[in-house]
Design an enzyme around this catalytic site. Sequence first.
Site, short mmCIF file in Angstrom:
data_model
loop_
_atom_site.label_atom_id
_atom_site.label_comp_id
_atom_site.label_asym_id
_atom_site.label_seq_id
_atom_site.Cartn_x
_atom_site.Cartn_y
_atom_site.Cartn_z
N GLN A 1 15.99 -4.65 -44.25
CA GLN A 1 16.19 -5.81 -43.35
C GLN A 1 14.91 -6.06 -42.58
O GLN A 1 14.70 -5.48 -41.52
CB GLN A 1 17.35 -5.54 -42.41
CG GLN A 1 18.69 -5.73 -43.08
CD GLN A 1 19.85 -5.51 -42.13
OE1 GLN A 1 19.85 -4.55 -41.38
NE2 GLN A 1 20.83 -6.37 -42.17
N GLY B 1 12.18 -1.92 -37.07
CA GLY B 1 13.60 -1.58 -36.97
C GLY B 1 14.08 -0.44 -37.85
O GLY B 1 15.23 -0.04 -37.77
N GLY B 2 13.23 0.10 -38.69
CA GLY B 2 13.60 1.30 -39.45
C GLY B 2 14.66 1.10 -40.52
O GLY B 2 15.25 2.06 -40.98
N HIS B 3 14.87 -0.15 -40.96
CA HIS B 3 15.91 -0.39 -41.97
C HIS B 3 15.28 -0.51 -43.36
O HIS B 3 15.21 -1.59 -43.94
CB HIS B 3 16.69 -1.67 -41.63
CG HIS B 3 17.54 -1.53 -40.41
ND1 HIS B 3 18.49 -2.45 -40.05
CD2 HIS B 3 17.61 -0.57 -39.47
CE1 HIS B 3 19.10 -2.05 -38.94
NE2 HIS B 3 18.57 -0.91 -38.56
N TYR B 4 14.79 0.60 -43.90
CA TYR B 4 14.13 0.60 -45.21
C TYR B 4 15.05 1.30 -46.21
O TYR B 4 15.55 2.38 -45.91
CB TYR B 4 12.84 1.42 -45.21
CG TYR B 4 11.96 1.26 -44.00
CD1 TYR B 4 10.80 0.51 -44.08
CD2 TYR B 4 12.26 1.89 -42.81
CE1 TYR B 4 9.97 0.37 -43.00
CE2 TYR B 4 11.43 1.76 -41.72
CZ TYR B 4 10.29 0.99 -41.82
OH TYR B 4 9.47 0.86 -40.73
#
Length: 584
Positions: A334, A503-506
């Site tokens: 995201q 945001g760390g959404h990987y």
Amino acid sequence: MAKKLDKADVVIVGVGWAGGIISAEMAKAGKKVVALERGRHKERSDYIGVKDELRFDNRYQIMQNLSSETMTSRNNIDETALPIRTRNDMQVGTDLGGGSVHWAGATYRYWPYEFEIRSKTIERYGKDKIPKDMNLQDWGITYEEMEKYYDKWEKTAGISGEQDPLAPKRKNPWPNPPLKETPSLKLFKDATKNLGLHPFQVAAGNMSEQYENPDGETLNACMYCSFCTRHGCDFSAKADPLATVIPTALKHDNYELRTRAYVRRVLYDKNSGKATGVLYVDERTGEEFEQPADVVVLSGFALTNNRLLMLSNIGEQYDPKTRKGLIGRNFNGQYNSSFNGTLGFFEDKKFNLYMGAGALGAAVNDYAADNFDHTDLDFIGGGAIELRQYGFGAISSSGNVPKGTPSWGKKYKENSLHYAYRALRIWYTAIAMSYWHNYLDLDPTYKDEYGDPLLRATYKFGDQERNIAKFGIDRCHEIMEEMGADIIEDDEVPEEFNHSFTGGHYTGGVVMGDDPETSAVNNYLQMWDVDNLFVVGGSAFPQFGGHHPTPTIGALSYRAAEGIEKYMDEGGQLAEAKRTTQKA
Ligand SMILES: Cc1cc2nc3c(=O)[nH]c(=O)nc-3n(C[C@H](O)[C@H](O)[C@H](O)COP(=O)(O)OP(=O)(O)OC[C@H]3O[C@@H](n4cnc5c(N)ncnc54)[C@H](O)[C@@H]3O)c2cc1C
Ligand code: SF4
């Protein structure tokens, strides 16, 4: 020459939520476990007194140091990728507990549709609905199968929530009641109800009351202190591995945790086709060690999971030209096509925004998954519309000024004081799709401090990303209007991915499925090629769902833990390869 250590039953690489869950479950099962974490040792007490916005929100103190290891990024295969060096653009956790310590706590399950997105999209809209360049895949597991693992993770974490009126009925209630309803949340709920939508309180990893989890770990009630996202919690009120699964594991003598242990390779024996252990460096001394084990678990977050497989030559690297190979395929997340929406300013309403919590919020799922008809829409899937009350510190609240305000001087001061607690933001957490042209591999130029190639991301948007962002911004605008904002500022639809991995959404790169031709791991996250190697975390997501990822990572980690135990008892492949090839 690396020093060879005594063999363990299980070696775990990286200890956040994923590695912490495997740690606790293996330790409870009596296995001899060695867990290796590159970061420093941390305990709950280390986060006492961390209410420092500058250090944690602005300087990202507990995130990975990008000067020693980062990734490179480009949009197209013929471009030269460049390294990301600012933590504003890439946030990855380090130290014991990883990113799972500084997460906000927003908790959603993925929808039944999302686990079977390819089949269900074709069933309802026909094959032509899927763009040619999109690599849409089912997960090889259904929501019904995932339910008990979600339930288990939510109980360990003590999630505070209420039933979303549109979501599938839960078998058990949320472990804790929802957080408080603040005036901003009430305004959002009233407005969305007026528009015929179905609001609910966001389920939160911030405790609404004191709670003891099934492993006997106690979490305290949240103080709504607002120093939550990007911070550790100094009240032990946030569900994180330091408050739950890590102390559970450490209670067992058969569990050994080594910090400052940076894993550089998975050791693999071609003859037996098995992983034999890992090679790591003790970062305090520079000494190298070989840790042999019967089972190797990679749980170092999506990026490390991919990179370690590539550096260790395990599995076939994905090639976008031939579309062959599985490692690095379906990289997604995201990024700037998600979390778009509107900012509203209210002249005659002031909210209590000096307090808040990471996941204190209200949301609607009317535009999530396939909950709305996509026949005439130019995208697939959806997301939640959320209003979150994180709480503002002195620095962030001063940025709440309408467009056109000068960035300094008298007018800026006036506006920043006036609007500090009068600005509310709504966003759409849109689904992120996988494409044949988006992938991870090793960068040919840039290296880390040990001389190993960095991971390289090749990622660009399809029309889907721009179209879903536009749709989400328009829905957020309607809600903000109904909420009565005097000034509404809509986000701009992003033209192209901007290399900001915030945001760390990987996710993706080592994806799960029931077909070894299109997935690297089965639905226990066991590699098809190497049956004693489990790759656990967001790396297994074939696509990113329309919500935050961590509950699904937690649930899959419990599933993987069950699989590892089963493998240690019975050996062999745990899932049947169905060869339901899903190629477009
Ligand atoms: C600011 C922010 C807010 C977020 N908020 C939310 C939210 O509200 N809801 C949500 O669902 N998700 C949220 N997330 C995402 C969430 O943080 C991640 O999904 C989750 O932490 C992933 O857990 P993990 O165990 O896979 O990785 P991590 O928790 O990051 O753990 C991985 C561990 O592996 C270690 N490691 C890595 N490489 C190596 C190596 N080579 N050797 C040894 N150890 C290694 C790392 O140091 C780390 O400790 C947020 C992320 C960020 C950045
Ligand atoms: S808002 Fe609550 S959960 Fe978050 S840091 Fe403060 S007390 Fe902890």
